[in-house]
Enzyme design. Structure first.
Site, PDB file in Angstrom:
ATOM      1  N   THR A 124       0.830  -1.208   0.000  1.00  0.00           N
ATOM      2  CA  THR A 124       0.000   0.000   0.000  1.00  0.00           C
ATOM      3  C   THR A 124       0.864   1.258   0.000  1.00  0.00           C
ATOM      4  O   THR A 124       0.372   2.349  -0.259  1.00  0.00           O
ATOM      5  CB  THR A 124      -0.919   0.037   1.236  1.00  0.00           C
ATOM      6  OG1 THR A 124      -0.108  -0.077   2.418  1.00  0.00           O
ATOM      7  CG2 THR A 124      -1.932  -1.097   1.199  1.00  0.00           C
TER       8      THR A 124
ATOM      9  N   GLU B 175      -0.352  -8.568  10.154  1.00  0.00           N
ATOM     10  CA  GLU B 175      -1.565  -9.039  10.843  1.00  0.00           C
ATOM     11  C   GLU B 175      -1.966 -10.429  10.357  1.00  0.00           C
ATOM     12  O   GLU B 175      -2.746 -11.115  10.994  1.00  0.00           O
ATOM     13  CB  GLU B 175      -2.719  -8.058  10.623  1.00  0.00           C
ATOM     14  CG  GLU B 175      -2.737  -6.909  11.611  1.00  0.00           C
ATOM     15  CD  GLU B 175      -1.481  -6.071  11.624  1.00  0.00           C
ATOM     16  OE1 GLU B 175      -1.145  -5.492  10.586  1.00  0.00           O
ATOM     17  OE2 GLU B 175      -0.814  -6.024  12.663  1.00  0.00           O
TER      18      GLU B 175
ATOM     19  N   THR C 299       6.870  -5.704   8.988  1.00  0.00           N
ATOM     20  CA  THR C 299       6.676  -5.229   7.620  1.00  0.00           C
ATOM     21  C   THR C 299       6.891  -3.713   7.540  1.00  0.00           C
ATOM     22  O   THR C 299       6.388  -2.959   8.364  1.00  0.00           O
ATOM     23  CB  THR C 299       5.268  -5.586   7.117  1.00  0.00           C
ATOM     24  OG1 THR C 299       4.315  -5.246   8.125  1.00  0.00           O
ATOM     25  CG2 THR C 299       5.173  -7.070   6.834  1.00  0.00           C
TER      26      THR C 299
ATOM     27  N   ASN D 125       5.191  -3.753  13.215  1.00  0.00           N
ATOM     28  CA  ASN D 125       4.966  -4.495  14.455  1.00  0.00           C
ATOM     29  C   ASN D 125       5.291  -5.979  14.332  1.00  0.00           C
ATOM     30  O   ASN D 125       5.529  -6.495  13.245  1.00  0.00           O
ATOM     31  CB  ASN D 125       3.501  -4.339  14.866  1.00  0.00           C
ATOM     32  CG  ASN D 125       2.558  -4.829  13.789  1.00  0.00           C
ATOM     33  OD1 ASN D 125       2.328  -4.133  12.805  1.00  0.00           O
ATOM     34  ND2 ASN D 125       2.031  -6.035  13.929  1.00  0.00           N
TER      35      ASN D 125
ATOM     36  N   ASP E 110       1.279  -3.821  18.574  1.00  0.00           N
ATOM     37  CA  ASP E 110       1.164  -3.335  17.193  1.00  0.00           C
ATOM     38  C   ASP E 110       1.680  -1.898  17.073  1.00  0.00           C
ATOM     39  O   ASP E 110       1.139  -1.091  16.328  1.00  0.00           O
ATOM     40  CB  ASP E 110      -0.302  -3.434  16.696  1.00  0.00           C
ATOM     41  CG  ASP E 110      -0.458  -3.095  15.222  1.00  0.00           C
ATOM     42  OD1 ASP E 110       0.541  -3.162  14.480  1.00  0.00           O
ATOM     43  OD2 ASP E 110      -1.583  -2.732  14.820  1.00  0.00           O
TER      44      ASP E 110
ATOM     45  N   TRP F 103      -0.380   6.539   9.409  1.00  0.00           N
ATOM     46  CA  TRP F 103       0.404   6.856   8.214  1.00  0.00           C
ATOM     47  C   TRP F 103       0.173   8.293   7.731  1.00  0.00           C
ATOM     48  O   TRP F 103       0.912   8.780   6.872  1.00  0.00           O
ATOM     49  CB  TRP F 103       0.031   5.874   7.084  1.00  0.00           C
ATOM     50  CG  TRP F 103      -1.431   5.969   6.781  1.00  0.00           C
ATOM     51  CD1 TRP F 103      -2.416   5.209   7.355  1.00  0.00           C
ATOM     52  CD2 TRP F 103      -2.085   6.929   5.949  1.00  0.00           C
ATOM     53  NE1 TRP F 103      -3.646   5.650   6.916  1.00  0.00           N
ATOM     54  CE2 TRP F 103      -3.470   6.696   6.059  1.00  0.00           C
ATOM     55  CE3 TRP F 103      -1.632   7.957   5.123  1.00  0.00           C
ATOM     56  CZ2 TRP F 103      -4.412   7.469   5.371  1.00  0.00           C
ATOM     57  CZ3 TRP F 103      -2.564   8.730   4.445  1.00  0.00           C
ATOM     58  CH2 TRP F 103      -3.939   8.472   4.572  1.00  0.00           C
TER      59      TRP F 103
ATOM     60  N   CYS G  74     -13.202  -5.348   7.557  1.00  0.00           N
ATOM     61  CA  CYS G  74     -13.779  -4.454   6.555  1.00  0.00           C
ATOM     62  C   CYS G  74     -15.199  -4.006   6.928  1.00  0.00           C
ATOM     63  O   CYS G  74     -15.547  -2.837   6.761  1.00  0.00           O
ATOM     64  CB  CYS G  74     -13.812  -5.135   5.186  1.00  0.00           C
ATOM     65  SG  CYS G  74     -12.173  -5.538   4.559  1.00  0.00           S
TER      66      CYS G  74
ATOM     67  N   MET H 218     -15.490  -7.852  -3.082  1.00  0.00           N
ATOM     68  CA  MET H 218     -15.768  -8.780  -1.987  1.00  0.00           C
ATOM     69  C   MET H 218     -15.146 -10.129  -2.337  1.00  0.00           C
ATOM     70  O   MET H 218     -15.632 -10.849  -3.213  1.00  0.00           O
ATOM     71  CB  MET H 218     -17.287  -8.914  -1.799  1.00  0.00           C
ATOM     72  CG  MET H 218     -17.730 -10.053  -0.894  1.00  0.00           C
ATOM     73  SD  MET H 218     -17.197  -9.864   0.831  1.00  0.00           S
ATOM     74  CE  MET H 218     -17.510 -11.523   1.450  1.00  0.00           C
TER      75      MET H 218
HETATM   76 CA    CA Z   1       0.105  -3.603  12.166  1.00  0.00          CA
END
Ligand code: CA
Length: 698
Positions: free
Chosen positions: A184, A202, A258, A278, A323, A411, A622, A661
């Site tokens: 992302t 995660e 990551t 994390n 996290d 972010w 989501c 979806m």
């Molecule tokens: Ca995280």
């Protein structure tokens, strides 16, 4: 809304611009797409790099729009991104062209003066890959250099496009496609290399960043942020010493780490700073049961970008348990501290402390809490390590901890104005109930965080809050603070006109006086804003632009109070403002909030409870906790009769895959889908009853 003032800045060490402007921030006349030039910094007219200049200050020196005339700021043009999900991109502007990325990693090139479309590149991300996206199918932007546009895709590719035509030059798969990695973040170009990280902690992956040749896509180096299986040789020497800081069998769950957002390059020092994420799973009690710092989780790495070798590292949260990523945006600045000129690196990571480090050596200078913090009492100035508090320990006892996993800051880019000496920081108070769940591996369909999701969603939590904070990084204290109606608002732009621009969840786009925090200009739109604005000039006119589109990690929490998405469809668009701009603000269709009659409940209470368990482990990220959605994706309580009729096909067979979806056919069976459906129907009836009671009371 209110503005809290914490006093006045009497000690603005940066009153003299020259005292604060390092090599990395100098304005030059050199072409901005000459990525080989070490002196290239800000351009007066473009916004060429993610944070505008190499220091990623998100400061535009442009001052045509300023306190005296900001009243005349109006919409010059808008551009429809054709998207309905979160928009987190910083628009890059080079040579009159704006390059902006949209959900599903689609890249748009637009005439930055008029908003006229030039080209669109759709990498055609497999919608099924959304099953791996913890926090929406967002993209935080492109990198532009040497006539090429680089973008990372949700499904793990790095793509190079021709900047003029948008045609594909090369692409490389940077992650194993069958593993739950995502991209992302925006790539960064350093000399002849383009560097990209990834996300997925995660869902249990091992983090790394990779450098590729900008011309060919050939891999130059890769740096793993956590050590792998100790029975195998290490990939690079730094992992030998990192290995000694881990215990147990961490590599079986990937370990995490990551590097999904922040990268900053200092050309003078030839150092690439990378923020690391994390641990996976979250509780260290499970990840590394014998203790240890777990390097390089939650660290800032200084790498030699030519070789990928580590020069120094600083770990903000040793032995991460919460996290507390350190991937949050970093700013490079030169500050006078205790009478001494220091080259510093500034970061406000998720853990709630604002850090000032010496960026030449990684030496700790100072840290103070910028938001509510209860997991640690302070950062020990001698060791640079946090002093953990009992309130942050949840091995034996569930605890509400500040900050939660959305962080005191996420972010959303912060900005540094060298004239005021302040950092403008989008902060928030978003605590979470941490409930350790050592049995999660034995429970089929359990989520992979190591926490007990059911306890989390039933917890009574204090109200979430969002702020814009002006922070003095020398005095390490807030100077002024603006409070929003809700949390999860936009990134920030600071300008030479001594203005601070920020969008918010409520669809407002606002200018503040950089010194006082007074709100001095505002426009209302129908799309919530999370992305940071940029500023550029064309033909002598200054523009302030922002990409609107609500979404991102904040949607995990469900309904966001005050968010405009609760009332209007979420239509992604770029808004560009200039003095005298007179275009009408675009509007979006209002949301239909009529609750359809839910199907009759035919399932047993036991099945509904099983459905809740499965929902809390698969659907929640989501669709929101307790089936109350933030509306970035549908609130399932409002499903139509047609959708109810094909519920299992949607969940198990990808009937709505084109809409984003994914199919859960590999993880769930018919009985599971029916149980989830029963739970959704239960929650729809609850809402119907609530609405009926409200109507009766009126
Ligand atoms: Ca995280």
């Amino acid at each position: 809304m209110s503005i809290y003032k914490y006093g006045t800045c009497f000690l603005c060490v940066c009153a003299l611009l020259s005292a604060c402007t390092g090599e990395s921030e100098k304005t030059t006349d050199q072409p901005v797409n000459d990525a080989r030039s070490p002196a290239v910094g800000t351009s007066d007219t473009d916004w060429p790099l993610h944070g505008n200049d190499f220091g990623e200050t998100r400061f535009s020196p442009l001052d045509q729009v300023n306190k005296s005339n900001v009243d005349d700021l109006g919409l010059a043009w808008s551009y429809d991104l054709g998207s309905t999900r979160g928009v987190e991109a910083t628009p890059i502007v080079v040579g009159g062209v704006m390059y902006v990325s949209a959900p599903w990693s689609v890249v748009h090139a637009v005439n930055a003066k008029t908003g006229a479309p030039l080209w669109v590149y759709d990498p055609k991300v497999d919608r099924q890959h959304a099953i791996y996206a913890c926090c929406d199918v967002v993209n935080r932007g492109v990198a532009v250099a040497d006539g090429r546009v680089f973008v990372g895709t949700v499904d793990g590719r790095l793509v190079a496009l021709d900047a003029k035509s948008g045609s594909l030059l090369w692409e490389v798969q940077t992650t194993p496609p069958d593993q739950p990695y995502t991209i992302t973040g925006a790539p960064r170009v350093i000399k002849d290399k383009v560097v990209i990280g990834n996300g997925g902690a995660e869902l249990l992956v091992r983090g790394y960043i990779t450098a590729y040749d900008t011309a060919t896509g050939t891999q130059a180096w890769r740096f793993y942020t956590v050590p792998g299986d100790p029975s195998k040789p290490v990939e690079h020497p730094e992992l030998e010493s990192a290995m000694a800081t881990w215990t147990g069998e961490w590599w079986k769950d990937g370990g995490g780490g990551t590097a999904w957002d922040s990268m900053v390059y200092d050309p003078e020092l030839n150092l690439l700073y990378v923020g690391v994420g994390n641990g996976a799973p979250w509780p260290r009690y499970q990840r590394s049961p014998g203790g240890g710092d777990n390097l390089f989780l939650c660290s800032i790495l200084a790498l030699n970008p030519d070789t990928g070798r580590l020069v120094w590292h600083y770990q903000t949260t040793p032995g991460d348990n919460w996290d507390y990523t350190s991937v949050q945006p970093m700013i490079l600045a030169d500050l006078k501290i205790n009478g001494e000129e220091r080259k510093v690196l500034l970061q406000a990571p998720k853990n709630g402390f604002f850090y000032v480090l010496d960026r030449t050596s990684g030496e700790f200078i100072s840290a103070q809490p910028y938001t509510t913090v209860n997991w640690a009492t302070h950062i020990d100035p001698e060791t640079g390590r946090p002093v953990e508090a009992p309130a942050g320990q949840y091995a034996e006892k569930d605890r509400i901890i500040y900050p939660g996993p959305l962080g005191g800051h996420n972010w959303q880019g912060m900005a540094f104005n060298p004239n005021t000496g302040y950092v403008y920081l989008p902060a928030q108070d978003v605590p979470l109930l941490y409930a350790n769940d050592p049995q999660w591996r034995e429970q089929p369909g359990a989520w992979r965080l190591g926490l007990d999701g059911a306890k989390l969603f039933d917890a009574e939590l204090p109200e979430y809050k969002g702020y814009l904070v002006a922070w003095d990084p020398v005095a390490q204290k807030a100077v002024w603070r603006h409070e929003f109606a809700g949390y999860w608002n936009g990134g920030v732009l600071a300008t030479g006109g001594d203005l601070v621009f920020q969008g918010s969840a409520d669809g407002l786009f606002t200018a503040y006086d950089a010194m006082s925090g007074d709100q001095i200009w505002q426009v209302a739109g129908t799309t919530g804003i999370i992305a940071p604005p940029t500023s550029y000039a064309i033909d002598g006119e200054q523009y302030v632009a922002v990409a609107a589109g609500y979404g991102g990690g904040g949607i995990n929490g469900g309904i966001i109070e005050g968010a405009v998405i609760n009332r209007y469809l979420n239509q992604g668009r770029v808004l560009a403002f200039k003095l005298g701009g007179a275009a009408p603000m675009p509007t979006s269709p209002p949301r239909n909030l009529t609750l359809p009659e839910p199907p009759q409940q035919t399932a047993s209470a036991e099945t509904v409870a099983q459905g809740k368990y499965l929902y809390d482990h698969h659907c929640w990220p989501c669709h929101g906790s307790n089936v109350a959605s933030s509306w970035v994706v549908p609130d399932l309580r409002y499903l139509s009769a047609e959708r109810h009729a094909i519920f299992n096909d949607i969940v198990l067979k990808g009937a709505l895959l084109p809409l984003g979806m994914p199919s859960f056919g590999a993880e769930l069976d018919d009985a599971d889908a029916e149980a989830i459906h029963a739970y959704v129907i239960e929650k729809a009836h609850e809402l119907k009853a609530e609405q009926g009671a409200l109507a009766a009371a009126e």
